[in-house]
Design a protein around this motif. Sequence first.
Motif, PDB file in Angstrom:
ATOM      1  N   VAL A  72      50.194  49.809  35.690  1.00  0.00           N
ATOM      2  CA  VAL A  72      50.975  48.610  35.381  1.00  0.00           C
ATOM      3  C   VAL A  72      52.311  48.651  36.107  1.00  0.00           C
ATOM      4  CG1 VAL A  72      52.112  47.310  33.538  1.00  0.00           C
ATOM      5  CG2 VAL A  72      49.866  48.322  33.143  1.00  0.00           C
ATOM      6  N   ALA A  73      52.940  49.816  36.116  1.00  0.00           N
ATOM      7  CA  ALA A  73      54.276  49.933  36.711  1.00  0.00           C
ATOM      8  C   ALA A  73      54.249  49.767  38.225  1.00  0.00           C
ATOM      9  CB  ALA A  73      54.885  51.275  36.344  1.00  0.00           C
ATOM     10  N   THR A  74      53.223  50.284  38.886  1.00  0.00           N
ATOM     11  CA  THR A  74      53.200  50.259  40.347  1.00  0.00           C
ATOM     12  C   THR A  74      52.405  49.104  40.922  1.00  0.00           C
ATOM     13  OG1 THR A  74      51.322  51.756  40.333  1.00  0.00           O
ATOM     14  CG2 THR A  74      53.515  52.732  40.558  1.00  0.00           C
ATOM     15  N   ARG A  75      51.519  48.537  40.136  1.00  0.00           N
ATOM     16  CA  ARG A  75      50.663  47.411  40.533  1.00  0.00           C
ATOM     17  C   ARG A  75      49.935  47.688  41.847  1.00  0.00           C
ATOM     18  NH1 ARG A  75      51.280  40.973  41.345  1.00  0.00           N
ATOM     19  NH2 ARG A  75      49.056  40.671  41.244  1.00  0.00           N
ATOM     20  N   TYR A  76      48.961  48.572  41.759  1.00  0.00           N
ATOM     21  CA  TYR A  76      48.131  48.881  42.913  1.00  0.00           C
ATOM     22  C   TYR A  76      47.105  47.787  43.206  1.00  0.00           C
ATOM     23  CZ  TYR A  76      49.886  53.660  42.930  1.00  0.00           C
ATOM     24  OH  TYR A  76      50.682  54.755  43.004  1.00  0.00           O
ATOM     25  N   GLU A  77      46.708  47.029  42.203  1.00  0.00           N
ATOM     26  CA  GLU A  77      45.661  46.026  42.378  1.00  0.00           C
ATOM     27  C   GLU A  77      46.141  44.886  43.261  1.00  0.00           C
ATOM     28  OE1 GLU A  77      46.673  47.030  39.357  1.00  0.00           O
ATOM     29  OE2 GLU A  77      45.023  48.355  38.833  1.00  0.00           O
ATOM     30  N   LYS A  78      45.245  44.386  44.076  1.00  0.00           N
ATOM     31  CA  LYS A  78      45.600  43.276  44.969  1.00  0.00           C
ATOM     32  C   LYS A  78      45.427  41.928  44.279  1.00  0.00           C
ATOM     33  CE  LYS A  78      44.455  45.584  49.271  1.00  0.00           C
ATOM     34  NZ  LYS A  78      43.621  45.562  50.471  1.00  0.00           N
ATOM     35  N   ARG A  79      44.454  41.842  43.411  1.00  0.00           N
ATOM     36  CA  ARG A  79      44.133  40.548  42.790  1.00  0.00           C
ATOM     37  C   ARG A  79      44.774  40.439  41.408  1.00  0.00           C
ATOM     38  NH1 ARG A  79      39.856  41.588  46.038  1.00  0.00           N
ATOM     39  NH2 ARG A  79      39.363  39.880  47.450  1.00  0.00           N
ATOM     40  N   ALA A  80      45.248  39.238  41.106  1.00  0.00           N
ATOM     41  CA  ALA A  80      45.981  39.003  39.861  1.00  0.00           C
ATOM     42  C   ALA A  80      45.100  39.199  38.631  1.00  0.00           C
ATOM     43  CB  ALA A  80      46.570  37.603  39.859  1.00  0.00           C
ATOM     44  N   TYR A  81      43.827  38.790  38.702  1.00  0.00           N
ATOM     45  CA  TYR A  81      42.976  38.900  37.520  1.00  0.00           C
ATOM     46  C   TYR A  81      42.673  40.363  37.185  1.00  0.00           C
ATOM     47  CZ  TYR A  81      38.840  39.546  40.524  1.00  0.00           C
ATOM     48  OH  TYR A  81      37.945  40.013  41.430  1.00  0.00           O
ATOM     49  N   ILE A  82      42.624  41.215  38.182  1.00  0.00           N
ATOM     50  CA  ILE A  82      42.412  42.637  37.920  1.00  0.00           C
ATOM     51  C   ILE A  82      43.671  43.237  37.284  1.00  0.00           C
ATOM     52  CG2 ILE A  82      41.990  44.884  38.981  1.00  0.00           C
ATOM     53  CD1 ILE A  82      40.225  43.466  41.002  1.00  0.00           C
ATOM     54  N   TYR A  83      44.846  42.822  37.786  1.00  0.00           N
ATOM     55  CA  TYR A  83      46.105  43.294  37.213  1.00  0.00           C
ATOM     56  C   TYR A  83      46.250  42.821  35.770  1.00  0.00           C
ATOM     57  CZ  TYR A  83      51.061  44.248  36.688  1.00  0.00           C
ATOM     58  OH  TYR A  83      52.265  44.700  36.236  1.00  0.00           O
ATOM     59  N   LEU A  84      45.855  41.582  35.508  1.00  0.00           N
ATOM     60  CA  LEU A  84      45.903  41.057  34.144  1.00  0.00           C
ATOM     61  C   LEU A  84      45.013  41.889  33.224  1.00  0.00           C
ATOM     62  CD1 LEU A  84      46.800  38.900  32.112  1.00  0.00           C
ATOM     63  CD2 LEU A  84      44.863  37.530  32.864  1.00  0.00           C
ATOM     64  N   GLY A  85      43.848  42.274  33.707  1.00  0.00           N
ATOM     65  CA  GLY A  85      42.972  43.136  32.920  1.00  0.00           C
ATOM     66  C   GLY A  85      43.602  44.490  32.648  1.00  0.00           C
ATOM     67  N   THR A  86      44.311  45.035  33.645  1.00  0.00           N
ATOM     68  CA  THR A  86      44.992  46.322  33.478  1.00  0.00           C
ATOM     69  C   THR A  86      46.092  46.215  32.431  1.00  0.00           C
ATOM     70  OG1 THR A  86      44.553  46.793  35.804  1.00  0.00           O
ATOM     71  CG2 THR A  86      46.207  48.143  34.718  1.00  0.00           C
ATOM     72  N   VAL A  87      46.871  45.161  32.490  1.00  0.00           N
ATOM     73  CA  VAL A  87      47.947  44.953  31.516  1.00  0.00           C
ATOM     74  C   VAL A  87      47.357  44.753  30.118  1.00  0.00           C
ATOM     75  CG1 VAL A  87      49.819  43.408  30.818  1.00  0.00           C
ATOM     76  CG2 VAL A  87      49.570  44.052  33.201  1.00  0.00           C
ATOM     77  N   THR A  88      46.268  44.007  30.033  1.00  0.00           N
ATOM     78  CA  THR A  88      45.609  43.784  28.742  1.00  0.00           C
ATOM     79  C   THR A  88      45.102  45.095  28.152  1.00  0.00           C
ATOM     80  OG1 THR A  88      44.948  41.585  29.486  1.00  0.00           O
ATOM     81  CG2 THR A  88      43.808  42.475  27.567  1.00  0.00           C
ATOM     82  N   LEU A  89      44.483  45.912  28.985  1.00  0.00           N
ATOM     83  CA  LEU A  89      43.989  47.202  28.521  1.00  0.00           C
ATOM     84  C   LEU A  89      45.135  48.105  28.060  1.00  0.00           C
ATOM     85  CD1 LEU A  89      41.536  49.057  28.186  1.00  0.00           C
ATOM     86  CD2 LEU A  89      41.968  49.862  30.502  1.00  0.00           C
ATOM     87  N   ALA A  90      46.229  48.102  28.806  1.00  0.00           N
ATOM     88  CA  ALA A  90      47.397  48.900  28.413  1.00  0.00           C
ATOM     89  C   ALA A  90      47.965  48.397  27.092  1.00  0.00           C
ATOM     90  CB  ALA A  90      48.457  48.844  29.505  1.00  0.00           C
ATOM     91  N   ALA A  91      48.045  47.073  26.912  1.00  0.00           N
ATOM     92  CA  ALA A  91      48.566  46.511  25.660  1.00  0.00           C
ATOM     93  C   ALA A  91      47.660  46.860  24.486  1.00  0.00           C
ATOM     94  CB  ALA A  91      48.710  45.000  25.790  1.00  0.00           C
ATOM     95  N   LEU A  92      46.343  46.807  24.703  1.00  0.00           N
ATOM     96  CA  LEU A  92      45.413  47.182  23.637  1.00  0.00           C
ATOM     97  C   LEU A  92      45.560  48.655  23.269  1.00  0.00           C
ATOM     98  CD1 LEU A  92      42.193  45.259  24.640  1.00  0.00           C
ATOM     99  CD2 LEU A  92      43.477  45.003  22.531  1.00  0.00           C
ATOM    100  N   THR A  93      45.734  49.496  24.277  1.00  0.00           N
ATOM    101  CA  THR A  93      45.911  50.923  24.020  1.00  0.00           C
ATOM    102  C   THR A  93      47.171  51.175  23.205  1.00  0.00           C
ATOM    103  OG1 THR A  93      44.800  51.399  26.111  1.00  0.00           O
ATOM    104  CG2 THR A  93      46.055  53.187  25.115  1.00  0.00           C
ATOM    105  N   ILE A  94      48.242  50.528  23.573  1.00  0.00           N
ATOM    106  CA  ILE A  94      49.506  50.657  22.817  1.00  0.00           C
ATOM    107  C   ILE A  94      49.320  50.155  21.392  1.00  0.00           C
ATOM    108  CG2 ILE A  94      51.873  49.784  22.638  1.00  0.00           C
ATOM    109  CD1 ILE A  94      51.910  49.780  25.722  1.00  0.00           C
ATOM    110  N   TRP A  95      48.653  49.025  21.244  1.00  0.00           N
ATOM    111  CA  TRP A  95      48.451  48.439  19.921  1.00  0.00           C
ATOM    112  C   TRP A  95      47.613  49.360  19.036  1.00  0.00           C
ATOM    113  CZ3 TRP A  95      43.889  45.552  18.124  1.00  0.00           C
ATOM    114  CH2 TRP A  95      44.097  44.954  16.891  1.00  0.00           C
ATOM    115  N   LEU A  96      46.568  49.963  19.607  1.00  0.00           N
ATOM    116  CA  LEU A  96      45.703  50.854  18.830  1.00  0.00           C
ATOM    117  C   LEU A  96      46.402  52.171  18.459  1.00  0.00           C
ATOM    118  CD1 LEU A  96      42.294  50.276  20.609  1.00  0.00           C
ATOM    119  CD2 LEU A  96      42.961  49.525  18.324  1.00  0.00           C
ATOM    120  N   ARG A  97      47.326  52.607  19.268  1.00  0.00           N
ATOM    121  CA  ARG A  97      48.053  53.855  18.982  1.00  0.00           C
ATOM    122  C   ARG A  97      49.064  53.677  17.858  1.00  0.00           C
ATOM    123  NH1 ARG A  97      49.600  56.108  24.962  1.00  0.00           N
ATOM    124  NH2 ARG A  97      47.493  56.720  25.592  1.00  0.00           N
ATOM    125  N   THR A  98      49.557  52.466  17.655  1.00  0.00           N
ATOM    126  CA  THR A  98      50.599  52.254  16.644  1.00  0.00           C
ATOM    127  C   THR A  98      50.034  51.921  15.304  1.00  0.00           C
ATOM    128  OG1 THR A  98      50.842  49.934  17.303  1.00  0.00           O
ATOM    129  CG2 THR A  98      52.353  51.532  18.260  1.00  0.00           C
TER     130      THR A  98
END
Length: 98
Positions: A72-98
Amino acid sequence: LLADKAYTSRKNRRYLRRRGIQHIIPERLDQQRHRQNRGSRGGRPTGFDSEHYKKRNTVERAINRLKGFRAVATRYEKRAYIYLGTVTLAALTIWLRT
Protein backbone atom coordinates in the motif's frame (compact mmCIF):
# COMPACT_ATOMS: atom_id res chain seq x y z
CA LEU A 1 -12.17 20.04 4.44
CA LEU A 2 -10.09 19.40 7.54
CA ALA A 3 -6.56 20.80 7.50
CA ASP A 4 -3.85 21.71 9.97
CA LYS A 5 -2.42 25.13 10.81
CA ALA A 6 -0.05 25.09 7.83
CA TYR A 7 -3.00 25.87 5.52
CA THR A 8 -4.54 28.70 7.52
CA SER A 9 -3.55 31.60 5.25
CA ARG A 10 -6.14 34.14 4.15
CA LYS A 11 -5.56 33.17 0.55
CA ASN A 12 -6.44 29.53 1.20
CA ARG A 13 -9.52 30.43 3.22
CA ARG A 14 -10.70 32.90 0.58
CA TYR A 15 -10.27 30.29 -2.15
CA LEU A 16 -12.28 27.70 -0.21
CA ARG A 17 -15.00 30.23 0.59
CA ARG A 18 -15.31 31.24 -3.08
CA ARG A 19 -15.66 27.60 -4.12
CA GLY A 20 -18.29 26.99 -1.42
CA ILE A 21 -16.16 24.44 0.44
CA GLN A 22 -16.72 24.30 4.18
CA HIS A 23 -13.43 24.14 6.02
CA ILE A 24 -12.21 23.53 9.53
CA ILE A 25 -8.71 24.94 9.87
CA PRO A 26 -7.35 26.12 13.23
CA GLU A 27 -5.98 29.66 13.29
CA ARG A 28 -2.34 30.14 14.28
CA LEU A 29 -1.72 32.15 17.45
CA ASP A 30 0.22 34.89 15.65
CA GLN A 31 -2.67 35.36 13.22
CA GLN A 32 -5.14 35.50 16.10
CA ARG A 33 -3.09 38.17 17.88
CA HIS A 34 -2.68 40.19 14.68
CA ARG A 35 -6.42 40.08 14.01
CA GLN A 36 -7.24 41.06 17.61
CA ASN A 37 -4.71 43.92 17.58
CA ARG A 38 -6.46 45.40 14.56
CA GLY A 39 -9.70 45.60 16.53
CA SER A 40 -12.88 45.97 14.52
CA ARG A 41 -10.82 46.22 11.31
CA GLY A 42 -9.34 42.78 11.97
CA GLY A 43 -12.39 40.90 10.81
CA ARG A 44 -14.36 38.23 12.51
CA PRO A 45 -12.80 35.09 14.02
CA THR A 46 -12.65 32.00 11.86
CA GLY A 47 -15.31 29.38 12.47
CA PHE A 48 -13.49 26.52 14.14
CA ASP A 49 -15.26 23.42 15.46
CA SER A 50 -12.82 21.63 17.75
CA GLU A 51 -15.03 18.54 18.12
CA HIS A 52 -15.15 18.06 14.37
CA TYR A 53 -11.40 18.69 14.08
CA LYS A 54 -10.66 15.85 16.51
CA LYS A 55 -11.97 13.38 13.93
CA ARG A 56 -9.06 14.32 11.67
CA ASN A 57 -6.71 12.46 13.99
CA THR A 58 -8.72 9.25 13.55
CA VAL A 59 -8.44 9.44 9.77
CA GLU A 60 -4.69 10.13 9.90
CA ARG A 61 -4.11 7.15 12.20
CA ALA A 62 -6.08 4.88 9.86
CA ILE A 63 -4.01 6.02 6.86
CA ASN A 64 -0.79 5.45 8.79
CA ARG A 65 -1.94 1.94 9.68
CA LEU A 66 -2.58 1.25 6.00
CA LYS A 67 0.89 2.52 5.17
CA GLY A 68 2.25 -0.22 7.42
CA PHE A 69 1.59 -2.58 4.54
CA ARG A 70 4.45 -2.27 2.07
CA ALA A 71 2.30 -2.85 -1.02
CA VAL A 72 0.00 0.00 0.00
CA ALA A 73 2.77 2.42 0.94
CA THR A 74 4.88 1.93 -2.19
CA ARG A 75 2.12 1.15 -4.72
CA TYR A 76 3.88 -1.36 -6.93
CA GLU A 77 0.70 -2.19 -8.86
CA LYS A 78 0.21 -0.49 -12.21
CA ARG A 79 -3.56 -0.79 -12.39
CA ALA A 80 -5.91 1.07 -10.06
CA TYR A 81 -8.30 -1.85 -9.51
CA ILE A 82 -5.47 -4.07 -8.31
CA TYR A 83 -4.29 -1.33 -5.93
CA LEU A 84 -7.86 -0.92 -4.66
CA GLY A 85 -7.94 -4.64 -3.93
CA THR A 86 -4.64 -4.35 -2.04
CA VAL A 87 -5.94 -1.47 0.06
CA THR A 88 -9.18 -3.37 0.72
CA LEU A 89 -7.27 -6.45 1.83
CA ALA A 90 -5.06 -4.35 4.11
CA ALA A 91 -8.13 -2.64 5.62
CA LEU A 92 -9.80 -6.01 6.23
CA THR A 93 -6.66 -7.32 7.89
CA ILE A 94 -6.49 -4.29 10.18
CA TRP A 95 -10.20 -4.60 10.97
CA LEU A 96 -9.89 -8.31 11.82
CA ARG A 97 -6.88 -7.71 14.08
CA THR A 98 -8.70 -5.13 16.20
